[in-house]
Design an enzyme around this catalytic site. Sequence first.
Site, PDB file in Angstrom:
ATOM      1  N   GLY A  67       5.541 -34.471  17.091  1.00 25.24           N
ATOM      2  CA  GLY A  67       6.992 -34.353  17.130  1.00 25.24           C
ATOM      3  C   GLY A  67       7.463 -33.316  18.120  1.00 25.24           C
ATOM      4  O   GLY A  67       8.590 -33.371  18.577  1.00 25.24           O
ATOM      5  N   GLN A  68       6.613 -32.378  18.473  1.00 25.17           N
ATOM      6  CA  GLN A  68       7.078 -31.288  19.328  1.00 25.17           C
ATOM      7  C   GLN A  68       7.316 -31.732  20.769  1.00 25.17           C
ATOM      8  O   GLN A  68       8.030 -31.086  21.511  1.00 25.17           O
ATOM      9  CB  GLN A  68       6.129 -30.079  19.238  1.00 25.17           C
ATOM     10  CG  GLN A  68       4.783 -30.187  19.913  1.00 25.17           C
ATOM     11  CD  GLN A  68       3.745 -30.979  19.130  1.00 25.17           C
ATOM     12  OE1 GLN A  68       4.030 -32.016  18.531  1.00 25.17           O
ATOM     13  NE2 GLN A  68       2.500 -30.517  19.166  1.00 25.17           N
ATOM     14  N   GLY A  69       6.740 -32.854  21.159  1.00 23.49           N
ATOM     15  CA  GLY A  69       7.074 -33.403  22.477  1.00 23.49           C
ATOM     16  C   GLY A  69       6.123 -32.998  23.585  1.00 23.49           C
ATOM     17  O   GLY A  69       6.396 -33.257  24.754  1.00 23.49           O
ATOM     18  N   ALA A 129      -0.337 -22.899  16.802  1.00 22.66           N
ATOM     19  CA  ALA A 129      -0.306 -21.615  17.503  1.00 22.66           C
ATOM     20  C   ALA A 129       0.545 -21.611  18.771  1.00 22.66           C
ATOM     21  O   ALA A 129       0.484 -20.661  19.543  1.00 22.66           O
ATOM     22  CB  ALA A 129      -1.725 -21.134  17.846  1.00 22.66           C
ATOM     23  N   ALA A 135       4.993 -21.263  32.249  1.00 21.55           N
ATOM     24  CA  ALA A 135       5.453 -21.472  30.870  1.00 21.55           C
ATOM     25  C   ALA A 135       4.554 -20.800  29.854  1.00 21.55           C
ATOM     26  O   ALA A 135       3.354 -20.661  30.056  1.00 21.55           O
ATOM     27  CB  ALA A 135       5.513 -22.964  30.566  1.00 21.55           C
ATOM     28  N   GLU A 150       6.665 -22.154  17.600  1.00 23.65           N
ATOM     29  CA  GLU A 150       6.856 -21.531  16.275  1.00 23.65           C
ATOM     30  C   GLU A 150       8.020 -20.572  16.251  1.00 23.65           C
ATOM     31  O   GLU A 150       8.652 -20.345  15.221  1.00 23.65           O
ATOM     32  CB  GLU A 150       5.588 -20.752  15.900  1.00 23.65           C
ATOM     33  CG  GLU A 150       4.348 -21.605  15.783  1.00 23.65           C
ATOM     34  CD  GLU A 150       3.133 -20.723  15.773  1.00 23.65           C
ATOM     35  OE1 GLU A 150       2.667 -20.384  14.674  1.00 23.65           O
ATOM     36  OE2 GLU A 150       2.646 -20.369  16.868  1.00 23.65           O
TER      37      GLU A 150
END
Lengths: 283, 781, 170
Positions: free
Chosen positions: B487-489, B528, B732, B737
Amino acid sequence: MLGDFEYVRAQTTADACRRLKEEGDRAVAYAGGTDLLVDIRNGVRAPKLLVDIKGIEALTRVRARNGTLLLGAAVMLNRVAEDASIRDRLPALSEAAVSIATYQLRNRATIGGNLCNASPASDSIPPLLIAGASLHIVGPEGERDVPLGEFCTGVKTTCLECGEIVTEIRIPTIEEGARTAFVKQQRIRGHDLAVVNLAGAYLPSDEAVRIAVGSCSPTPLLLEAIDGRSHDPAAIAEEAIRLADASASPISDVRASAEYRRAVLPVLIRRLVARLFDPQGGA
Amino acid sequence: MRDLKYVGKGVSREDAVDKVSGAARYTHDLIVPGMLHAAIVRSPHASARIVSIETDAAEAVPGVRVILTGSGLCYQLGLYMQDKCILARDVVRYQGEAVVAVAADTLDIARAACRLIEVEYEPIDAVLDPQEAMKDGVHLVHPDLGLYEHMKGVFFPKAGTNIAHHQKIRKGDFDDAFANADVTLTAEFYNPPVQHAPMETHATIAQVLPGDRVELWTSSQSPYTVRHLMSVAFGLPHASIRVHVPYVGGGFGGKAGLGLEPLAYVLSKAADGRPVKVVATREEEFNTLPSRQGLHATIEIGCSNDGKIEALKSTYVWDAGAYADYGVNIGRAAAYSGAGPYSVPNCWIDSYVVYTNKIFGTAFRGFGHLEVLWGVERAIDQMARKLDMDPAEFRRLNLLKEGDETITGEAFTSGHGDPVGCLDAAAEAIGWGTPSARPSDASKVRGKGIAALHKAPAMPTYTSCAAVIKLDEDGGADVLISGVDYGQGTYTVLRQIAAEELRIPIERVHVTWDCDTAFSPYDWQTVASRFAYMGGNAVIEAAADCLRQIRETAGRALDVSPEKIVCEDAAAYAKGKPESRIPYEKLALGYTFPNGNSIGGPVIGHGRFIATGLTHLDPETGQGLPAQYWTYGAHAVEIEVDTETGEIELLKIATAIDAGKVLNPKLATGQVVGGVVQGLGSALWEGFQFDENGRFLNPSFTDYKIPTAKDLPRETEQIFLEAPQPDGPYGARGIAEHPMISVPSAIGNALYDALGIEFAELPLNVERVLLRILEERSGKG
Amino acid sequence: MHTITFHVNGASQTVHVAATTTLLELLRDRLQLTGTKEGCGIGECGACTVLLDGAPVTSCLVLAVEVDGRSVETIEGEAKDGQLSALQQAFIDAGAVQCGFCTPGMIMSARGLLQRNPNPSDEEIVEAIAGNLCRCTGYEAVVDAIAAAARSSEAPRLLEDDDPAGGADA
């Protein structure tokens, strides 16, 4: 799902009553199922026969007769929330209905189901109490009308006998100029059961204020009528608080402590009464 | 410097198409022919001996194929600490623990069989509070703790106690500095355990194949960790375990380690290799599967009169629950972050991970940092007020800057990011310094609060990631990687990076969705906030490898040296001679000269990234280099409190995070909004409730309330700073989190501003808030 | 056993079901339409939302026998002729999809909303999806997506009579 039941669709009220009486404890009336199916899934209830009453035409009507509003027991809560004749007569009920569960669940859950579930935290009972509603009950032996205040006999228990179903909720005429309102304290703004819920009515003809308190006793309580002649919301609220304090017995449960309920009850009473006397609030 | 075509743009997710169509298949949706379905019997007791298990009636149910109890399963599981069995053996250690498992032809049959199983228990002592559990003479949740296998040199269980791990930070001389400080403060804070509540509950299908092999399909964040732990637990060679991870419906850390895989495996084995599907009900997701540990924190701070932090001491007592496998690592990681993003010359931290007879904890987004910063960021505010300083100013003075050291002795540099910039950005976004407007409603008050945050990936010193890129016949490219996009892409970001580096239009670049340990290259775990960073670097290297091969073949084709080959727009040409252009599809499988001779071959590039320069922490002092990089940020909130009901509404929350480089603004925004709302849940509504016997009281959405669309702040703002991470892909660093970490502390601080009342315990629900308001009022009356 | 005949996404189906089979089980296990998800089994999360005669319901709490003679719409019927609907496209464009598990139910609730209220306010959108829990997105992008879909030029598909003029345009 896990369960061991058969299903039958009742065509008429008489048909439903007959089947329920025949099967006794093994059968149950099935309306929205939003409480019943969850209980079956969780092993809390284990009926052998579901008698679906949603298709009985007489139970799905909303109509007026001689000034009384007849609300079919199998009318779904979204319809209760949106119906203009209910909103005109008893907006507290419309507000209460829209606060129940979610939009999807309100497309299944029925007003009759909510009443017969008889939860102490039911949102539809307080508004109907202040309106002086009665339930029309049909059984194999005949029909009877029971005032709502006598219908709930304890936590999740009602006076329904074997074979009986509620067919209509009868809401008497409410006078012109009456104002009703509903307030509910939840843990979260999203859908939630009530921690405390109240309905109130101001009736100009006898200058009375009627308040029903939910979630603070085994069944929702209709307080004694309060003299509203002072038109002073603060004084009226204090009287209501005194009455509520004397008869409410909130418990601590997973949703809230008795202490919180006792603390927030007077707040909600004041807000309810303010709405009843505020030309903008209530209706 | 070439303008970036894809990196930094709001490219939409490719996987969204499958998801909006219903075509995306999650483990919940998969069927393997011959599959059986499993159900479990859970313990009603927090702590009890299992006296007997009666399964005759259940075995007689038609369609029941296998019934297993713990006594036949002598496996001890764990990544860092091997303290867990598959089904309870001899004793149950928490209410909800799986005791018996049934596999049957249908799920209903399995569940019906479970209802017929009778387990006799003899309740024994239970210990429910972690501080109690640390005392002498109390019930031991794991009497054999001293015998358990664990990661030596990293974790230090104390045999004969309930202490699974004790992490120490000893920097400078706390006692001396605290004794000499001008102003001191001591405060205690508490977080209850909470649940990840992913929308897809845990699910696994296992099929034992001939030759003692096993194939698994599982809703997991870490296929390789599943494979490794299964190998260790069951003594199987890695190659005989194959793990598939299809679409995953959310994880948030709860699916980071082993979940239902061992149970599914032993059921399939007992069923002679028939596949067995185990899916957690929502109640089991709450009551049986792990949570985020609770935390009790005591924090002492000593400052000089001019506002410099001289000394900070924390005692963290983590409520690990009945099993501490992941919990020990959270206790470790939270310790080395445990003083907040500040320069603290003298620091003393004791972080204890303590067993109790309750549901056990595991990784959860933030890995201990939300819990720790609830204490630290609240204590910081209290200290600021004690010093009569503006809380933002106090933080500005103490936030890490160039030349400072962290509490593990790591030097802070500008490559770490810009914590002060984040604080300032968040503060400005809510008009910090200007008091809130007075609400017209007399029962309402408003307040503003601010809190800083930081986190580094908590991972072993050898954590690595690999990527493979293969070119297609038509000159497009596929990226193979086994980090999981739940889901985080991240796959979208990796697609952007691959397209950028390969110089191929993004429409022709794809990240292969399913992970399969048979052919996806290794990745440690998708946790993490390290996947975009490590995966991005691995993809960059893999792309460079592809280009090297392309240049070499094109060079030979064009008779120029490879250094003179330019790659652009899915083609290669000799520098200065664009007409010599050879499209990738003529190079992807090698190049064929007009006369038929062929050179080169299929272009397949590989890349990898391993954590560099990390060290273990000294067991006595906690000094060392645990952090690959740090991400800093801050939240600022303005709230309105209904002082008569206890309701809190967020008028605005601003979140500033130093992302180094925003690889995809649409995805980054989604991460932040989602994380903030999840943080709001921890702040205002979420927490497990237990009765006095340790029985879990709210294992469903009816009474464990998570935010709905009606619970949003009136306004949210997301601010991204970009102080580059020197070794991050395009500069990046991870941000996954961070958006939830200091939401509760910012709100707690705002609540003080609004009410003048210190709240030490989460959640800040209506009950807690109102009853404190009334208590304070009557105290003054 | 009961024999039921009903429409799923416009196609007629006849199946035999036990009384105890839920509509969700019928869709997922029997018809293998796995787009509709189970998130909780008790009607609290909305992941199993489908349209029953156009009304959004949580299919985990509907018995299969009850859909005899009725029409059910699931996420698999949202795209037509291989083309994503404006609503689906809006979800993609707005970044309203993360893990995707709540998405089918979310889209069906939105579809139900736009059918009964083609120009919803943000409050009305929130009310319509309040029964769809999402743990990933924080909902903002979902509300944006539905609002964008409402504004788009696609004529909302009306359940009963089609507007002879081609439907209301936002």
